[in-house]
Design a protein around this motif. Structure first.
Motif, PDB file in Angstrom:
ATOM      1  N   LEU A   1      25.185  41.595  46.488  1.00 58.34           N
ATOM      2  CA  LEU A   1      24.024  41.741  45.616  1.00 58.34           C
ATOM      3  C   LEU A   1      23.196  42.972  45.953  1.00 58.34           C
ATOM      4  CD1 LEU A   1      22.987  37.970  45.527  1.00 58.34           C
ATOM      5  CD2 LEU A   1      24.465  39.214  43.944  1.00 58.34           C
ATOM      6  N   ALA A   2      23.279  43.456  47.183  1.00 62.18           N
ATOM      7  CA  ALA A   2      22.505  44.630  47.600  1.00 62.18           C
ATOM      8  C   ALA A   2      23.177  45.931  47.172  1.00 62.18           C
ATOM      9  CB  ALA A   2      22.297  44.618  49.113  1.00 62.18           C
ATOM     10  N   THR A   3      24.479  46.026  47.360  1.00 68.95           N
ATOM     11  CA  THR A   3      25.200  47.288  47.084  1.00 68.95           C
ATOM     12  C   THR A   3      25.892  47.308  45.725  1.00 68.95           C
ATOM     13  OG1 THR A   3      27.280  46.547  48.059  1.00 68.95           O
ATOM     14  CG2 THR A   3      25.649  47.566  49.558  1.00 68.95           C
ATOM     15  N   GLY A   4      26.178  46.143  45.168  1.00 64.78           N
ATOM     16  CA  GLY A   4      26.899  46.063  43.904  1.00 64.78           C
ATOM     17  C   GLY A   4      28.415  46.072  44.081  1.00 64.78           C
ATOM     18  N   ALA A   5      28.875  46.161  45.333  1.00 66.03           N
ATOM     19  CA  ALA A   5      30.322  46.140  45.588  1.00 66.03           C
ATOM     20  C   ALA A   5      30.880  44.764  45.221  1.00 66.03           C
ATOM     21  CB  ALA A   5      30.607  46.458  47.047  1.00 66.03           C
ATOM     22  N   VAL A   6      32.031  44.762  44.532  1.00 64.38           N
ATOM     23  CA  VAL A   6      32.653  43.518  44.088  1.00 64.38           C
ATOM     24  C   VAL A   6      34.113  43.519  44.505  1.00 64.38           C
ATOM     25  CG1 VAL A   6      33.308  42.125  42.081  1.00 64.38           C
ATOM     26  CG2 VAL A   6      31.108  43.297  42.111  1.00 64.38           C
ATOM     27  N   TYR A   7      34.531  42.404  45.071  1.00 67.10           N
ATOM     28  CA  TYR A   7      35.929  42.203  45.458  1.00 67.10           C
ATOM     29  C   TYR A   7      36.445  41.024  44.641  1.00 67.10           C
ATOM     30  CZ  TYR A   7      39.985  41.116  48.346  1.00 67.10           C
ATOM     31  OH  TYR A   7      41.259  40.864  48.784  1.00 67.10           O
ATOM     32  N   GLN A   8      37.573  41.228  43.953  1.00 65.30           N
ATOM     33  CA  GLN A   8      38.139  40.172  43.119  1.00 65.30           C
ATOM     34  C   GLN A   8      39.574  39.881  43.529  1.00 65.30           C
ATOM     35  OE1 GLN A   8      37.310  40.375  38.779  1.00 65.30           O
ATOM     36  NE2 GLN A   8      36.490  42.410  39.249  1.00 65.30           N
ATOM     37  N   GLU A   9      39.941  38.626  43.477  1.00 67.42           N
ATOM     38  CA  GLU A   9      41.326  38.192  43.627  1.00 67.42           C
ATOM     39  C   GLU A   9      41.697  37.471  42.344  1.00 67.42           C
ATOM     40  OE1 GLU A   9      42.314  35.853  47.025  1.00 67.42           O
ATOM     41  OE2 GLU A   9      42.095  37.556  48.387  1.00 67.42           O
ATOM     42  N   LYS A  10      42.476  38.162  41.508  1.00 69.52           N
ATOM     43  CA  LYS A  10      42.900  37.586  40.232  1.00 69.52           C
ATOM     44  C   LYS A  10      44.277  36.960  40.408  1.00 69.52           C
ATOM     45  CE  LYS A  10      40.213  40.517  37.223  1.00 69.52           C
ATOM     46  NZ  LYS A  10      40.170  41.063  35.868  1.00 69.52           N
ATOM     47  N   ASN A  11      44.389  35.726  39.991  1.00 71.01           N
ATOM     48  CA  ASN A  11      45.657  34.981  40.101  1.00 71.01           C
ATOM     49  C   ASN A  11      46.259  34.829  38.715  1.00 71.01           C
ATOM     50  OD1 ASN A  11      45.063  34.431  42.876  1.00 71.01           O
ATOM     51  ND2 ASN A  11      43.620  32.900  42.157  1.00 71.01           N
ATOM     52  N   ARG A  12      47.481  35.307  38.570  1.00 71.38           N
ATOM     53  CA  ARG A  12      48.197  35.158  37.307  1.00 71.38           C
ATOM     54  C   ARG A  12      49.449  34.323  37.569  1.00 71.38           C
ATOM     55  NH1 ARG A  12      43.955  36.415  35.409  1.00 71.38           N
ATOM     56  NH2 ARG A  12      43.308  38.559  35.128  1.00 71.38           N
ATOM     57  N   PRO A  13      49.628  33.227  36.835  1.00 69.84           N
ATOM     58  CA  PRO A  13      50.838  32.421  37.040  1.00 69.84           C
ATOM     59  C   PRO A  13      52.098  33.258  36.813  1.00 69.84           C
ATOM     60  CG  PRO A  13      49.270  31.270  35.632  1.00 69.84           C
ATOM     61  CD  PRO A  13      48.752  32.667  35.806  1.00 69.84           C
ATOM     62  N   ARG A  14      53.083  33.090  37.706  1.00 69.78           N
ATOM     63  CA  ARG A  14      54.372  33.767  37.525  1.00 69.78           C
ATOM     64  C   ARG A  14      55.119  33.089  36.392  1.00 69.78           C
ATOM     65  NH1 ARG A  14      55.530  37.156  41.760  1.00 69.78           N
ATOM     66  NH2 ARG A  14      54.303  36.801  43.645  1.00 69.78           N
ATOM     67  N   LYS A  15      55.565  33.887  35.448  1.00 69.75           N
ATOM     68  CA  LYS A  15      56.290  33.337  34.299  1.00 69.75           C
ATOM     69  C   LYS A  15      57.544  32.608  34.768  1.00 69.75           C
ATOM     70  CE  LYS A  15      54.907  36.658  30.729  1.00 69.75           C
ATOM     71  NZ  LYS A  15      53.649  37.022  31.135  1.00 69.75           N
ATOM     72  N   VAL A  16      57.816  31.480  34.205  1.00 68.21           N
ATOM     73  CA  VAL A  16      58.979  30.610  34.435  1.00 68.21           C
ATOM     74  C   VAL A  16      58.936  29.962  35.830  1.00 68.21           C
ATOM     75  CG1 VAL A  16      61.499  30.407  34.410  1.00 68.21           C
ATOM     76  CG2 VAL A  16      60.377  31.967  32.818  1.00 68.21           C
ATOM     77  N   LEU A  17      58.752  30.752  36.881  1.00 70.55           N
ATOM     78  CA  LEU A  17      58.749  30.205  38.237  1.00 70.55           C
ATOM     79  C   LEU A  17      57.593  29.224  38.439  1.00 70.55           C
ATOM     80  CD1 LEU A  17      60.417  30.290  40.750  1.00 70.55           C
ATOM     81  CD2 LEU A  17      59.093  32.245  41.537  1.00 70.55           C
ATOM     82  N   PHE A  18      56.427  29.506  37.866  1.00 74.35           N
ATOM     83  CA  PHE A  18      55.286  28.591  37.957  1.00 74.35           C
ATOM     84  C   PHE A  18      55.670  27.227  37.395  1.00 74.35           C
ATOM     85  CE2 PHE A  18      51.616  26.470  36.145  1.00 74.35           C
ATOM     86  CZ  PHE A  18      50.703  26.507  37.185  1.00 74.35           C
ATOM     87  N   GLU A  19      56.302  27.230  36.225  1.00 75.68           N
ATOM     88  CA  GLU A  19      56.680  25.976  35.574  1.00 75.68           C
ATOM     89  C   GLU A  19      57.759  25.235  36.364  1.00 75.68           C
ATOM     90  OE1 GLU A  19      56.297  28.915  33.998  1.00 75.68           O
ATOM     91  OE2 GLU A  19      54.683  28.512  32.576  1.00 75.68           O
ATOM     92  N   MET A  20      58.727  25.991  36.920  1.00 76.00           N
ATOM     93  CA  MET A  20      59.771  25.361  37.739  1.00 76.00           C
ATOM     94  C   MET A  20      59.151  24.684  38.963  1.00 76.00           C
ATOM     95  SD  MET A  20      62.825  28.131  37.823  1.00 76.00           S
ATOM     96  CE  MET A  20      63.935  28.368  36.467  1.00 76.00           C
ATOM     97  N   ASN A  21      58.247  25.381  39.646  1.00 72.41           N
ATOM     98  CA  ASN A  21      57.590  24.807  40.825  1.00 72.41           C
ATOM     99  C   ASN A  21      56.727  23.608  40.443  1.00 72.41           C
ATOM    100  OD1 ASN A  21      58.753  26.760  42.452  1.00 72.41           O
ATOM    101  ND2 ASN A  21      57.008  28.119  42.329  1.00 72.41           N
ATOM    102  N   PHE A  22      56.095  23.677  39.276  1.00 71.87           N
ATOM    103  CA  PHE A  22      55.270  22.575  38.778  1.00 71.87           C
ATOM    104  C   PHE A  22      56.094  21.289  38.704  1.00 71.87           C
ATOM    105  CE2 PHE A  22      53.520  20.064  35.257  1.00 71.87           C
ATOM    106  CZ  PHE A  22      52.182  19.983  35.615  1.00 71.87           C
ATOM    107  N   LEU A  23      57.318  21.419  38.178  1.00 68.79           N
ATOM    108  CA  LEU A  23      58.190  20.249  38.091  1.00 68.79           C
ATOM    109  C   LEU A  23      58.749  19.852  39.448  1.00 68.79           C
ATOM    110  CD1 LEU A  23      60.189  21.088  34.834  1.00 68.79           C
ATOM    111  CD2 LEU A  23      58.291  19.463  35.101  1.00 68.79           C
ATOM    112  N   HIS A  24      59.231  20.832  40.214  1.00 66.26           N
ATOM    113  CA  HIS A  24      59.873  20.561  41.501  1.00 66.26           C
ATOM    114  C   HIS A  24      58.917  19.866  42.471  1.00 66.26           C
ATOM    115  CE1 HIS A  24      62.680  22.222  44.868  1.00 66.26           C
ATOM    116  NE2 HIS A  24      62.258  21.012  45.148  1.00 66.26           N
ATOM    117  N   ILE A  25      57.697  20.314  42.530  1.00 66.49           N
ATOM    118  CA  ILE A  25      56.723  19.754  43.482  1.00 66.49           C
ATOM    119  C   ILE A  25      56.047  18.509  42.906  1.00 66.49           C
ATOM    120  CG2 ILE A  25      54.653  20.315  44.830  1.00 66.49           C
ATOM    121  CD1 ILE A  25      55.640  23.228  44.802  1.00 66.49           C
ATOM    122  N   ASN A  26      56.375  18.165  41.676  1.00 64.83           N
ATOM    123  CA  ASN A  26      55.867  16.983  40.975  1.00 64.83           C
ATOM    124  C   ASN A  26      54.352  17.005  40.794  1.00 64.83           C
ATOM    125  OD1 ASN A  26      55.867  14.603  39.562  1.00 64.83           O
ATOM    126  ND2 ASN A  26      56.157  13.301  41.336  1.00 64.83           N
TER     127      ASN A  26
END
Length: 184
Positions: free
Chosen positions: A102-127
């Motif tokens: 808030l003092a300097t205005g510096a911003v650090y972001q971590e943007k998470n984007r689901p990996r296509k296809v692999l996200f869905e496979m893991n979703f099913l595999h890990i139940n």
């Protein structure tokens, strides 16, 4: 119909039925095995940007959070926020974790984007789906068990369970037993 013919039909048909899920579980399994090396579900993009801290002076709570998000052009749903210390505000929106100074205005972001296809496979595999999918996964596990058992008796003679197949089966059992002995 003799028992070997029934065995072979059962092995063949269950093998066909299990094909799709076996491919999903195999690819997802390799990905999840290497979770220490990479995130198999999300592509993480780390950004360092800046905002103008002047408009933030005197603001607090939701107004402060909204002003920062407006400056960043972030429109995703807000999941939460908290003051990490006097100068830093943590903001969590869907697929983005933001730390704003808030003092300097510096911003650090971590943007998470689901990996296509692999996200869905893991979703099913890990139940993660739970509910009805749990029963589908249980039936798949039972089908794999039956494919393994019936596979032992598909071939006869020196290539079957009484010959080379027996040695390969014993090796397949010995490998996990060895690693259990090694690690436990």
């Amino acid at each position: 119909m003799n028992w070997r013919r029934i065995n072979n039909i059962l092995h063949r048909d269950l093998g066909y039925l299990c094909f799709g899920l076996t491919i999903i579980y195999a690819i997802s399994g390799v990905a999840v095995n290497h979770i220490a090396d990479w995130n198999p579900n999300y592509r993480i993009e780390r950004l360092q940007t800046a905002i103008d801290p002047a408009p933030l002076q005197g603001l607090s709570g939701d107004t402060l959070v909204k002003t920062i998000l407006d400056q960043l052009g972030e429109t995703s749903e807000i999941k939460g926020s908290y003051r990490a210390d006097k100068e830093n505000l943590q903001i969590f929106v869907v697929n983005n974790n933001i730390t704003a100074n808030l003092a300097t205005g510096a911003v650090y972001q971590e943007k998470n984007r689901p990996r296509k296809v692999l996200f869905e496979m893991n979703f099913l595999h890990i139940n993660h789906a739970k509910k009805l999918w749990t029963w589908v996964a249980d039936l798949y596990a039972i089908a794999l068990f039956l494919v393994a058992i019936t596979g032992l008796f598909v071939l006869r003679g020196k290539k079957g369970i009484t010959g080379r197949g027996g040695w390969l089966t014993a090796t397949g059992i010995a490998i996990p037993v060895f690693f259990l002995w090694l690690y436990l």
